[in-house]
Design a protein around this motif. Structure first.
Motif, PDB file in Angstrom:
ATOM      1  N   PHE A 554       0.864  -1.175   0.031  1.00 14.43           N
ATOM      2  CA  PHE A 554      -0.167   0.093   0.101  1.00 14.43           C
ATOM      3  C   PHE A 554       0.906   1.208  -0.021  1.00 14.43           C
ATOM      4  O   PHE A 554       2.141   1.152   0.180  1.00 14.43           O
ATOM      5  N   SER A 555       0.170   2.498  -0.463  1.00 21.89           N
ATOM      6  CA  SER A 555       0.922   3.480  -0.552  1.00 21.89           C
ATOM      7  C   SER A 555       1.589   4.078   0.702  1.00 21.89           C
ATOM      8  O   SER A 555       2.531   4.940   0.784  1.00 21.89           O
ATOM      9  N   ASP A 556       0.648   3.950   1.726  1.00 17.90           N
ATOM     10  CA  ASP A 556       1.085   4.424   3.179  1.00 17.90           C
ATOM     11  C   ASP A 556       1.470   3.260   3.942  1.00 17.90           C
ATOM     12  O   ASP A 556       1.226   2.150   3.847  1.00 17.90           O
ATOM     13  N   ALA A 557       2.305   3.824   5.042  1.00 18.79           N
ATOM     14  CA  ALA A 557       2.693   2.764   5.909  1.00 18.79           C
ATOM     15  C   ALA A 557       1.968   2.048   6.697  1.00 18.79           C
ATOM     16  O   ALA A 557       1.736   0.845   7.070  1.00 18.79           O
ATOM     17  N   ALA A 558       0.645   2.799   7.055  1.00 21.18           N
ATOM     18  CA  ALA A 558      -0.550   2.293   7.754  1.00 21.18           C
ATOM     19  C   ALA A 558      -1.120   1.414   6.955  1.00 21.18           C
ATOM     20  O   ALA A 558      -2.025   0.467   7.516  1.00 21.18           O
ATOM     21  N   GLY A 559      -1.270   1.320   5.599  1.00 19.69           N
ATOM     22  CA  GLY A 559      -1.686   0.402   4.932  1.00 19.69           C
ATOM     23  C   GLY A 559      -3.514   0.602   4.634  1.00 19.69           C
ATOM     24  O   GLY A 559      -4.030  -0.404   4.504  1.00 19.69           O
ATOM     25  N   VAL A 560      -3.702   1.878   4.447  1.00 27.73           N
ATOM     26  CA  VAL A 560      -5.187   2.101   4.577  1.00 27.73           C
ATOM     27  C   VAL A 560      -5.541   2.894   3.278  1.00 27.73           C
ATOM     28  O   VAL A 560      -6.660   3.231   2.885  1.00 27.73           O
ATOM     29  N   GLU A 561      -4.644   3.397   2.678  1.00 26.86           N
ATOM     30  CA  GLU A 561      -4.898   4.561   1.695  1.00 26.86           C
ATOM     31  C   GLU A 561      -5.215   3.950   0.283  1.00 26.86           C
ATOM     32  O   GLU A 561      -6.319   3.977  -0.013  1.00 26.86           O
ATOM     33  N   SER A 562      -4.028   3.376  -0.250  1.00 29.82           N
ATOM     34  CA  SER A 562      -4.030   2.846  -1.564  1.00 29.82           C
ATOM     35  C   SER A 562      -3.202   1.586  -1.838  1.00 29.82           C
ATOM     36  O   SER A 562      -2.139   1.666  -1.475  1.00 29.82           O
ATOM     37  N   CYS A 563      -3.783   0.729  -2.753  1.00 36.35           N
ATOM     38  CA  CYS A 563      -2.847  -0.323  -3.297  1.00 36.35           C
ATOM     39  C   CYS A 563      -2.031   0.143  -4.343  1.00 36.35           C
ATOM     40  O   CYS A 563      -2.467   0.728  -5.246  1.00 36.35           O
ATOM     41  N   THR A 564      -0.660  -0.244  -4.490  1.00 34.67           N
ATOM     42  CA  THR A 564       0.224   0.027  -5.634  1.00 34.67           C
ATOM     43  C   THR A 564       0.322  -0.900  -6.746  1.00 34.67           C
ATOM     44  O   THR A 564       0.784  -0.707  -7.609  1.00 34.67           O
ATOM     45  N   LEU A 565      -0.503  -1.926  -6.456  1.00 33.78           N
ATOM     46  CA  LEU A 565      -0.594  -3.149  -7.552  1.00 33.78           C
ATOM     47  C   LEU A 565      -1.878  -3.222  -8.174  1.00 33.78           C
ATOM     48  O   LEU A 565      -2.772  -3.627  -7.454  1.00 33.78           O
ATOM     49  N   PRO A 566      -2.042  -3.074  -9.379  1.00 34.69           N
ATOM     50  CA  PRO A 566      -3.128  -3.076  -9.842  1.00 34.69           C
ATOM     51  C   PRO A 566      -4.019  -4.452  -9.728  1.00 34.69           C
ATOM     52  O   PRO A 566      -3.143  -5.514  -9.873  1.00 34.69           O
ATOM     53  N   VAL A 567      -5.112  -4.780  -9.348  1.00 33.41           N
ATOM     54  CA  VAL A 567      -5.750  -6.120  -9.374  1.00 33.41           C
ATOM     55  C   VAL A 567      -6.770  -6.272 -10.184  1.00 33.41           C
ATOM     56  O   VAL A 567      -7.777  -5.321 -10.273  1.00 33.41           O
ATOM     57  N   VAL A 568      -6.727  -7.122 -11.249  1.00 31.06           N
ATOM     58  CA  VAL A 568      -7.441  -7.460 -12.494  1.00 31.06           C
ATOM     59  C   VAL A 568      -8.573  -8.684 -12.306  1.00 31.06           C
ATOM     60  O   VAL A 568      -8.001  -9.505 -12.138  1.00 31.06           O
ATOM     61  N   PRO A 569      -9.828  -8.340 -12.000  1.00 33.97           N
ATOM     62  CA  PRO A 569     -10.587  -9.554 -12.085  1.00 33.97           C
ATOM     63  C   PRO A 569     -10.658 -10.121 -13.436  1.00 33.97           C
ATOM     64  O   PRO A 569     -10.766  -9.443 -14.602  1.00 33.97           O
ATOM     65  N   LEU A 570     -10.713 -11.498 -13.560  1.00 34.44           N
ATOM     66  CA  LEU A 570     -10.704 -12.175 -14.692  1.00 34.44           C
ATOM     67  C   LEU A 570     -12.199 -13.022 -14.709  1.00 34.44           C
ATOM     68  O   LEU A 570     -12.328 -14.050 -14.001  1.00 34.44           O
ATOM     69  N   LEU A 571     -12.969 -12.580 -15.508  1.00 31.95           N
ATOM     70  CA  LEU A 571     -14.213 -13.164 -15.716  1.00 31.95           C
ATOM     71  C   LEU A 571     -14.265 -14.080 -16.867  1.00 31.95           C
ATOM     72  O   LEU A 571     -14.019 -13.659 -18.212  1.00 31.95           O
ATOM     73  N   GLU A 572     -14.443 -15.279 -16.615  1.00 31.87           N
ATOM     74  CA  GLU A 572     -14.221 -16.546 -17.581  1.00 31.87           C
ATOM     75  C   GLU A 572     -15.442 -17.202 -17.772  1.00 31.87           C
ATOM     76  O   GLU A 572     -15.606 -17.414 -19.060  1.00 31.87           O
ATOM     77  N   THR A 573     -16.380 -17.483 -16.939  1.00 32.50           N
ATOM     78  CA  THR A 573     -17.556 -18.166 -17.218  1.00 32.50           C
ATOM     79  C   THR A 573     -18.665 -17.139 -17.709  1.00 32.50           C
ATOM     80  O   THR A 573     -18.558 -16.231 -17.640  1.00 32.50           O
ATOM     81  N   ILE A 574     -19.541 -17.609 -18.611  1.00 29.41           N
ATOM     82  CA  ILE A 574     -20.805 -16.877 -18.848  1.00 29.41           C
ATOM     83  C   ILE A 574     -21.537 -16.513 -17.709  1.00 29.41           C
ATOM     84  O   ILE A 574     -22.013 -15.068 -17.837  1.00 29.41           O
ATOM     85  N   ASP A 575     -21.802 -17.307 -16.683  1.00 24.91           N
ATOM     86  CA  ASP A 575     -22.568 -16.547 -15.653  1.00 24.91           C
ATOM     87  C   ASP A 575     -21.741 -15.597 -14.903  1.00 24.91           C
ATOM     88  O   ASP A 575     -22.402 -14.427 -14.656  1.00 24.91           O
ATOM     89  N   ASP A 576     -20.756 -15.542 -14.571  1.00 24.40           N
ATOM     90  CA  ASP A 576     -19.569 -14.595 -14.314  1.00 24.40           C
ATOM     91  C   ASP A 576     -19.776 -13.289 -15.148  1.00 24.40           C
ATOM     92  O   ASP A 576     -19.512 -12.132 -14.832  1.00 24.40           O
ATOM     93  N   LEU A 577     -19.738 -13.663 -16.427  1.00 27.59           N
ATOM     94  CA  LEU A 577     -19.753 -12.469 -17.427  1.00 27.59           C
ATOM     95  C   LEU A 577     -21.096 -11.665 -17.373  1.00 27.59           C
ATOM     96  O   LEU A 577     -21.083 -10.491 -17.246  1.00 27.59           O
TER      97      LEU A 577
END
Length: 957
Positions: A554-577
């Motif tokens: 996270f961008s701050d030492a307390a770990g509450v502000e923002s994540c520095t690594l993009p998290v990308v959901p992968l939607l694969e099944t038709i139900d999830d799409l």
């Protein structure tokens, strides 16, 4: 007669393979006489029309291959010319004939690439670069002609991001050694195009070409062992060293030239919009061989690759730019920069004395010294290794190169700056110190197990574990994300936490610690994103954020502000799409997620999976559901004020999204591209697109120009405007298609039919990739990966993953709507890019189906009732789909509208069919073998047959 059989007859075995060679029973001259004959024949290459191949090139390659076969194993030449080998031939001859057919398919592919390159050159010569399809010049010229203002172009350029991502999915059967021989053959064919050679020189070139083909003959086509991840990394980096480091600066130059030409007087800042990503060494989903140590080693190898490239280019520049101060006086500003560089080098006097008066050389030598120091540190691979006198970041190197570039520009030496220095600066800004941006990928099941272990490590005795995805589970995740960390004890507490977790869960958490560590060691942009496979709920994604927080990402030492690594959901099944808007709306309601997206550039990326959605619902339903999901997600982004970008998880085959790139991008929904595009490139697709310089330059420009064109035209072009009646028809067709497909794949014992009537189980021995064919070791339909699912159906010539259910869908639609329905579908075929693309690709797939050969595979199924039931369904649906597709397209026969495709297929089918019949017999013998030794004897020819058919069709999974 099947369409494939008709094409085989149309091509004819010997005629298709070598139309001008003599009868196979006649002894051919060998050695120097044959080389001389082929050299003479290749001297007059005719002008190209709409041919897939240059006839002279095909004859030349086939003749040289036959010459090798004749000298090495004469019986094999008979097989190459379409004759069946006697059953009494030794097994070694059988193996050689299969290898020779595979080599021929490889040579045909090279001939196809060579011909395509010649055709593009002819178009450019005759009509100009702005008439070349898929060129920046054409796209920018059309934008200017349509009145797109320069300010809008600047806005688009500011957002433009194109990133193909090379993956290590097990679909590449060719070793790097073989790829290198292919490249040399391609280059020699390019050399032979020149009319400048004397007859003696041409004979030498043809002789050298024959030597390369003989090396193919003598090189092992099959891997002896399953490749390691390190070998896959080397395979991926091979393409950068050969073509891609050079291709991207040329791409930027083409765009800049087009902008300046069609918008004269306007100034444009062209960002480094084209970068490569990779999954090799970072994709853990179902691959137990990728761990944190492997990921670290991968990043080091990626770093070494680009640093070695920069060093090589700097040596070349230092040798080339022998410019004296008397001939080209430099500015005082540059002289001051040079003095500082010489002083910092610690060897300034010696550098100046070695190159007296050659100021550019002196400055480049100083840069080279620093790159050498950086390279030395990288080779030591120490996380704490100091870079004495080296570059801490790629930005520093790019800044030094900009100094000398500006010095040339200041002296009006624009050509020197653009030709020599700027391309290298563009390379450094594009590839940085990491070559690629490495994505990390893991399955949501593994992440959930790690989160459960984390909960247990902190739970009070007697506390009950909340059910994952329950409101209580979400509440715990949000509470943990909001809880501030103690900055002073965070490192110690992280180490203590790892000690409390089980080994596999600790390894998963440490993924994120590896990101934190390697960003410092390699490059701040060394990582792309974390891809979460099989994302089903918003809490799946929140769980990844929590693990990133625990690892200090996270961008701050307390770990509450923002994540520095993009998290990308992968939607694969038709139900999830279908549930994508619901999942993303819930996710974006979390302020921390919003802050993270803002800090990462303001765009939320979503990956959509073509492979599993196809396995889930069939070809038509998959494509329609993917299109609908993109439209709905784009609208949601506008509603919530968060721009959405899509990462397209395409595979090599049509069933897995491997459609023609330009047409596929053009058919994407309006506003869904918006100058941002990511796509996976995997297996045989990578080698086909990027193995040779000319094709690599073409494909990167095709991809980038198609993205630019879609963005310019998205709201202006009639073909992209949604039409209610079209959407309604697509929905009806998709539903009927999915129902027919589901009825087929959900029937009892289909897996038993599939395993017996295809080489599904034997594929695992082909050693094409480090990853297993099944997730979590299961043997169910659900856990079977999409790649072997597609691969095996293609091998047994059913190819149903690219067409099944389409015929039933159209028939049901017409049964209700009659002639009005047919009129609507024909209008959609003319006006809807997506519908046209689906029908065209279904039609091409139908041309590859051969029921006669498929029936031979079906005979391997011992249960007669099962065999007749399943095959009968396939036969009925195939006839129906052929009939319905032709009614919609108005064609007289399958694939008649695709002459180049027909020509390529007709050349290949005689050999593919011959090998397919051999494979059926090999499967029977292999499975019936009484001893392991006997089975091993059949295994190599069986694997060669699999490899051969895959090469023939140009796609595996």
């Amino acid at each position: 007669m099947s369409r494939a059989a008709s094409l085989e007859r149309e091509g004819g075995a010997a005629a298709a393979l070598a139309p001008t060679l003599t009868h196979p029973t006649h002894r051919q001259p060998s050695g120097e006489a044959e080389v001389a004959r082929l050299a003479t024949a290749s001297a007059a290459l005719p002008k190209l029309a709409s041919k897939a191949y240059e006839p002279g090139v095909v004859d030349l390659l086939f003749g040289l291959l036959c010459d090798v076969a004749r000298r090495r194993q004469p019986e094999v030449e008979l097989a190459l010319r379409g004759q069946s080998l006697p059953e009494t031939v030794p097994r070694a001859v059988w193996r050689r004939s299969l290898q020779a057919q595979g080599i021929w398919f490889q040579l045909l592919s090279i001939a196809e690439q060579s011909t395509a390159m010649r055709r593009r050159r002819e178009i450019e010569i005759e009509s100009g670069y702005d008439h070349l399809p898929a060129s920046f010049a054409r796209v920018v010229a059309e934008a200017a002609a349509a009145g797109v203002p320069a300010e809008e172009v600047r806005s688009v350029l500011q957002n433009l991001k194109v990133r193909p991502v090379i993956t290590a999915h097990p679909t590449e059967a060719k070793r790097v050694t073989v790829l290198e021989i292919h490249r040399r053959i391609y280059r020699k064919l390019m050399d032979l195009e020149s009319p400048r050679w004397t007859p003696r020189e041409r004979r030498a070139l043809v002789g050298a070409l024959g030597n390369e083909i003989e090396l193919l003959w003598m090189s092992g086509e099959l891997r002896r062992e399953k490749p390691t991840v390190a070998q896959e990394v080397a395979w991926g980096l091979h393409f950068f060293s050969e073509t891609l480091f050079e291709a991207v600066p040329l791409l930027l130059e083409k765009l800049e030239d087009a902008l300046h030409h069609y918008y004269p007087g306007e100034r444009f800042e062209t960002p480094r919009f084209f970068q490569f990503g990779s999954w090799i060494g970072g994709d853990r989903d179902g691959n137990p061989f990728v761990n944190n140590e492997v990921t670290r080693a991968t990043l080091h190898e990626n770093r070494l690759a680009c640093l070695k490239r920069y060093r090589q280019r700097l040596v070349e520049l230092t040798q080339t730019l022998s410019i004296t101060a008397e001939a080209l006086p430099m500015s005082e500003s540059f002289n001051q920069q040079l003095s500082r560089a010489l002083l910092q080098s610690g060897d300034g006097e010696a550098i100046a004395a070695r190159n007296p008066g050659e100021l550019a050389r002196q400055y480049l030598t100083c840069i080279l010294r620093r790159v050498d120091a950086t390279l030395g540190s990288a080779q030591r691979r120490g996380a704490g290794a100091r870079i004495e006198g080296g570059y801490a970041t790629a930005d520093e190197l790019a800044a030094d190169l900009r100094v000398i570039e500006q010095a040339f520009l200041a002296t009006d030496s624009i050509a020197l700056a653009r030709t020599y220095v700027r391309p290298l600066r563009h390379e450094v800004e594009t590839f940085r110190f990491s070559t690629v941006q490495l994505d990390l990928r893991e399955n949501s099941t593994v992440i959930e197990k790690t989160l459960v272990a984390l909960w247990r490590s902190r739970a009070q005795d007697g506390a009950e574990l909340p059910a994952p995805q329950s409101p209580q589970w979400k509440a715990w995740l949000l509470a943990e994300l909001a809880r501030p960390l103690d900055a002073e004890t965070s490192d110690a507490s992280r180490a203590a936490l790892l000690d409390t977790l089980p080994p596999l869960e600790a390894e998963t958490l440490q993924i994120f610690g590896t990101v934190r560590e390697m960003r410092r060691v390699v490059d701040r942009n060394a990582f792309g994103a974390f891809i979460l496979s099989m994302t089903h709920h918003a809490t799946d994604i929140l769980g990844v954020y929590l693990l990133a927080k625990e690892a200090g990402l996270f961008s701050d030492a307390a770990g509450v502000e923002s994540c520095t690594l993009p998290v990308v959901p992968l939607l694969e099944t038709i139900d999830d799409l279908r549930r994508a808007p619901e999942i993303l709306r819930e996710l974006l309601a979390v302020p921390m997620v919003r802050r993270s997206i803002r800090a990462q550039g303001g765009v939320l990326e979503i990956m959509i999976g073509y492979s599993d959605s196809n396995k889930d619902g069939g070809f038509f339903a998959s494509n329609w559901e993917l299109s609908k999901a993109q439209t709905k997600i784009t609208r949601l982004g506008k509603e919530l004020g968060v721009p959405m970008a899509f990462f397209h998880g395409r595979g090599g085959s049509v069933s897995r999204g491997g459609l023609p790139a330009g047409r596929a991008i053009a058919a994407l929904p309006a506003n869904s591209v918006n100058a941002r595009f990511r796509v996976t490139e995997q297996g045989e697709v990578v080698s086909f697109k990027y193995a040779n310089r000319g094709t690599a330059q073409y494909h990167v420009e095709l991809l980038a120009s198609s993205v630019l064109e879609h963005t310019f035209k998205s709201e202006r072009e009639e073909a992209l405007v949604p039409k209610g009646e079209f959407d309604e028809a697509m929905e009806a067709l998709s539903g009927a298609s999915r129902a027919a497909y589901a009825k087929f794949i959900e029937q009892p014992d289909l897996i038993a039919y599939f395993q017996a009537a295809s080489p599904l189980e034997e594929l695992s021995a082909l050693n094409m990739g480090s990853r297993p064919a099944r997730r979590f070791g299961a043997r169910t339909m659900q856990d079977l990966r999409a790649i072997p699912w597609v691969f095996a159906w293609a091998q047994n010539r059913h190819a149903l993953t690219g067409w099944y259910g389409v015929g039933s869908a159209i028939a049901a639609f017409l049964a209700v709507r009659k002639e009005r329905g047919l009129e609507l579908l024909r209008r959609m075929y003319e006006e809807s890019r997506l519908f046209r693309l689906i029908i065209d690709e279904v039609e091409k797939t139908l041309a590859q189906v051969d029921l006669d050969i498929a029936r031979g595979y079906a005979e391997l199924v011992a249960d007669r009732q099962l065999r007749e039931t399943v095959f009968g369904q396939i036969e009925h649906e195939l006839r129906l789909t052929t009939q319905m597709v032709l009614r919609v397209s108005g064609g007289g026969e399958i694939a008649e509208r695709f002459p180049q495709f027909r020509e390529r297929l007709a050349r290949r089918l005689p050999a593919i069919n011959q090998v397919g019949r051999q494979q059926i017999e090999l499967l029977r013998l292999y499975r019936q073998a009484a001893t392991d030794g006997e089975r091993r004897g059949y295994l190599v020819p069986l694997l060669l047959s699999i490899n051969c058919i895959a090469s023939g069709f140009g796609a595996t999974g």
